[in-house]
Motif scaffolding. Structure first.
Motif, PDB file in Angstrom:
ATOM      1  N   LYS A 132       1.934  11.165  20.113  1.00  0.00           N
ATOM      2  CA  LYS A 132       1.744  12.054  21.263  1.00  0.00           C
ATOM      3  C   LYS A 132       0.255  12.318  21.502  1.00  0.00           C
ATOM      4  N   GLY A 133      -0.534  12.285  20.433  1.00  0.00           N
ATOM      5  CA  GLY A 133      -1.986  12.470  20.539  1.00  0.00           C
ATOM      6  C   GLY A 133      -2.706  11.200  20.962  1.00  0.00           C
ATOM      7  N   LYS A 134      -1.953  10.169  21.343  1.00  0.00           N
ATOM      8  CA  LYS A 134      -2.488   8.896  21.838  1.00  0.00           C
ATOM      9  C   LYS A 134      -3.304   8.150  20.789  1.00  0.00           C
ATOM     10  N   ARG A 135      -2.875   8.267  19.527  1.00  0.00           N
ATOM     11  CA  ARG A 135      -3.576   7.529  18.476  1.00  0.00           C
ATOM     12  C   ARG A 135      -2.566   7.060  17.442  1.00  0.00           C
ATOM     13  N   ASP A 136      -2.996   6.125  16.601  1.00  0.00           N
ATOM     14  CA  ASP A 136      -2.161   5.652  15.504  1.00  0.00           C
ATOM     15  C   ASP A 136      -2.322   6.603  14.325  1.00  0.00           C
ATOM     16  N   HIS A 137      -1.255   6.734  13.546  1.00  0.00           N
ATOM     17  CA  HIS A 137      -1.271   7.673  12.414  1.00  0.00           C
ATOM     18  C   HIS A 137      -0.644   6.981  11.201  1.00  0.00           C
ATOM     19  N   THR A 138      -1.447   6.760  10.160  1.00  0.00           N
ATOM     20  CA  THR A 138      -0.957   6.114   8.951  1.00  0.00           C
ATOM     21  C   THR A 138      -0.645   7.174   7.903  1.00  0.00           C
ATOM     22  N   LEU A 139       0.544   7.077   7.339  1.00  0.00           N
ATOM     23  CA  LEU A 139       1.017   8.055   6.358  1.00  0.00           C
ATOM     24  C   LEU A 139       1.440   7.359   5.074  1.00  0.00           C
ATOM     25  N   PRO A 140       1.288   8.045   3.945  1.00  0.00           N
ATOM     26  CA  PRO A 140       1.754   7.474   2.674  1.00  0.00           C
ATOM     27  C   PRO A 140       3.261   7.655   2.523  1.00  0.00           C
ATOM     28  N   MET A 141       3.856   6.764   1.736  1.00  0.00           N
ATOM     29  CA  MET A 141       5.272   6.883   1.407  1.00  0.00           C
ATOM     30  C   MET A 141       5.392   7.391  -0.017  1.00  0.00           C
ATOM     31  N   GLY A 142       6.154   8.440  -0.212  1.00  0.00           N
ATOM     32  CA  GLY A 142       6.505   8.851  -1.564  1.00  0.00           C
ATOM     33  C   GLY A 142       7.580   7.914  -2.082  1.00  0.00           C
ATOM     34  N   SER A 143       8.002   8.132  -3.299  1.00  0.00           N
ATOM     35  CA  SER A 143       8.980   7.228  -3.912  1.00  0.00           C
ATOM     36  C   SER A 143      10.314   7.223  -3.164  1.00  0.00           C
ATOM     37  N   PHE A 144      10.738   8.380  -2.631  1.00  0.00           N
ATOM     38  CA  PHE A 144      12.007   8.433  -1.912  1.00  0.00           C
ATOM     39  C   PHE A 144      11.935   7.595  -0.630  1.00  0.00           C
ATOM     40  N   LEU A 145      10.884   7.797   0.163  1.00  0.00           N
ATOM     41  CA  LEU A 145      10.749   7.029   1.409  1.00  0.00           C
ATOM     42  C   LEU A 145      10.552   5.546   1.132  1.00  0.00           C
ATOM     43  N   TYR A 146       9.797   5.231   0.094  1.00  0.00           N
ATOM     44  CA  TYR A 146       9.599   3.837  -0.276  1.00  0.00           C
ATOM     45  C   TYR A 146      10.947   3.179  -0.576  1.00  0.00           C
ATOM     46  N   ALA A 147      11.768   3.831  -1.385  1.00  0.00           N
ATOM     47  CA  ALA A 147      13.087   3.291  -1.736  1.00  0.00           C
ATOM     48  C   ALA A 147      13.987   3.188  -0.501  1.00  0.00           C
ATOM     49  N   LEU A 148      13.947   4.198   0.351  1.00  0.00           N
ATOM     50  CA  LEU A 148      14.775   4.193   1.561  1.00  0.00           C
ATOM     51  C   LEU A 148      14.397   3.008   2.450  1.00  0.00           C
ATOM     52  N   LEU A 149      13.102   2.826   2.702  1.00  0.00           N
ATOM     53  CA  LEU A 149      12.662   1.739   3.585  1.00  0.00           C
ATOM     54  C   LEU A 149      12.865   0.373   2.941  1.00  0.00           C
ATOM     55  N   LEU A 150      12.608   0.258   1.655  1.00  0.00           N
ATOM     56  CA  LEU A 150      12.806  -1.022   0.969  1.00  0.00           C
ATOM     57  C   LEU A 150      14.278  -1.425   0.995  1.00  0.00           C
ATOM     58  N   THR A 151      15.163  -0.471   0.766  1.00  0.00           N
ATOM     59  CA  THR A 151      16.597  -0.744   0.828  1.00  0.00           C
ATOM     60  C   THR A 151      16.999  -1.185   2.234  1.00  0.00           C
ATOM     61  N   ARG A 152      16.489  -0.499   3.250  1.00  0.00           N
ATOM     62  CA  ARG A 152      16.780  -0.890   4.638  1.00  0.00           C
ATOM     63  C   ARG A 152      16.279  -2.301   4.917  1.00  0.00           C
ATOM     64  N   LYS A 178       0.818  -1.218   0.000  1.00  0.00           N
ATOM     65  CA  LYS A 178       0.000   0.000   0.000  1.00  0.00           C
ATOM     66  C   LYS A 178       0.850   1.267   0.000  1.00  0.00           C
ATOM     67  N   LYS A 179       2.147   1.096   0.188  1.00  0.00           N
ATOM     68  CA  LYS A 179       3.085   2.220   0.287  1.00  0.00           C
ATOM     69  C   LYS A 179       2.681   3.182   1.412  1.00  0.00           C
ATOM     70  N   THR A 180       2.446   2.586   2.589  1.00  0.00           N
ATOM     71  CA  THR A 180       2.113   3.367   3.785  1.00  0.00           C
ATOM     72  C   THR A 180       2.921   2.835   4.961  1.00  0.00           C
ATOM     73  N   PHE A 181       2.986   3.643   6.004  1.00  0.00           N
ATOM     74  CA  PHE A 181       3.522   3.181   7.282  1.00  0.00           C
ATOM     75  C   PHE A 181       2.655   3.777   8.385  1.00  0.00           C
ATOM     76  N   THR A 182       2.590   3.086   9.514  1.00  0.00           N
ATOM     77  CA  THR A 182       1.740   3.516  10.619  1.00  0.00           C
ATOM     78  C   THR A 182       2.587   3.765  11.851  1.00  0.00           C
ATOM     79  N   VAL A 183       2.464   4.955  12.385  1.00  0.00           N
ATOM     80  CA  VAL A 183       3.138   5.320  13.628  1.00  0.00           C
ATOM     81  C   VAL A 183       2.147   5.023  14.743  1.00  0.00           C
ATOM     82  N   ARG A 184       2.548   4.196  15.681  1.00  0.00           N
ATOM     83  CA  ARG A 184       1.662   3.764  16.764  1.00  0.00           C
ATOM     84  C   ARG A 184       1.773   4.690  17.966  1.00  0.00           C
ATOM     85  N   ASN A 185       0.631   4.925  18.590  1.00  0.00           N
ATOM     86  CA  ASN A 185       0.564   5.655  19.865  1.00  0.00           C
ATOM     87  C   ASN A 185       1.358   6.965  19.817  1.00  0.00           C
TER      88      ASN A 185
END
Length: 170
Positions: free
Chosen positions: A87-107, A78-85
């Protein structure tokens, strides 16, 4: 039983100069310095610190939120990542652009231990700790003073200045 409020007593005992309000931190990297900053990050840091600093710059996340990101919360399909809990005490799902997608896939493919955390410590047993020494290398190489929080402010500033995002969106 307390007869007087200890906070009021402590406040009265503090010297006057200690009562000054702390100024809000609003430092960020100037748009004209971003290339110099990125060049210093990519040449001065080891891979985990480099990727973490770039991730902070391109997401606006808090340092602790990025360091706490787990592989199970990264969805490459889905090219997303979710930050859990957050500071607002909730989960936050964000999209990955091509740069972040490549960075995370490489990692992900480089991580032969497949640790739990995206940004893990050298042993792969926990999330990465302080990267202060790496930050100091970048400051020394680029001449740009910054902290992880300043990268968050840089992201917000660029959203506002370059993309015209409203305060509510930022």
């Amino acid at each position: 039983i307390l007869t007087e409020n200890p906070v009021i007593l402590a406040d009265a005992m503090l010297p006057k100069e200690d009562k000054k309000p702390v100024a809000a931190r609003d430092r960020y990297i100037e748009p004209s310095d971003i290339f110099k900053f990125i060049r210093a990050v990519t040449t001065a840091c080891h891979s985990t610190a480099r990727d973490l600093l770039m991730f902070l710059m391109f997401t606006g996340l808090r340092d602790s939120e990025a360091k706490g990101l787990k592989w199970q919360d990264v969805d490459f399909n889905k090219k997303t990542f979710t930050v859990r809990n957050t500071k607002g005490k909730r989960d936050h799902t964000l999209p990955m652009g091509s740069f972040l997608y490549a960075l995370l896939l490489t990692r992900y493919h480089r991580d032969d231990r497949h640790s739990v955390y995206v940004f893990s410590n050298p042993k792969g047993t926990d999330k990465v700790g302080s990267i202060r020494k790496q930050i100091l290398k970048v400051i020394d190489k680029s001449g740009i003073e910054f902290s992880p929080h300043d990268l968050r402010m840089t992201y917000a500033t660029l959203l506002e200045q370059e993309l015209g995002a409203s305060d509510r969106v930022v």
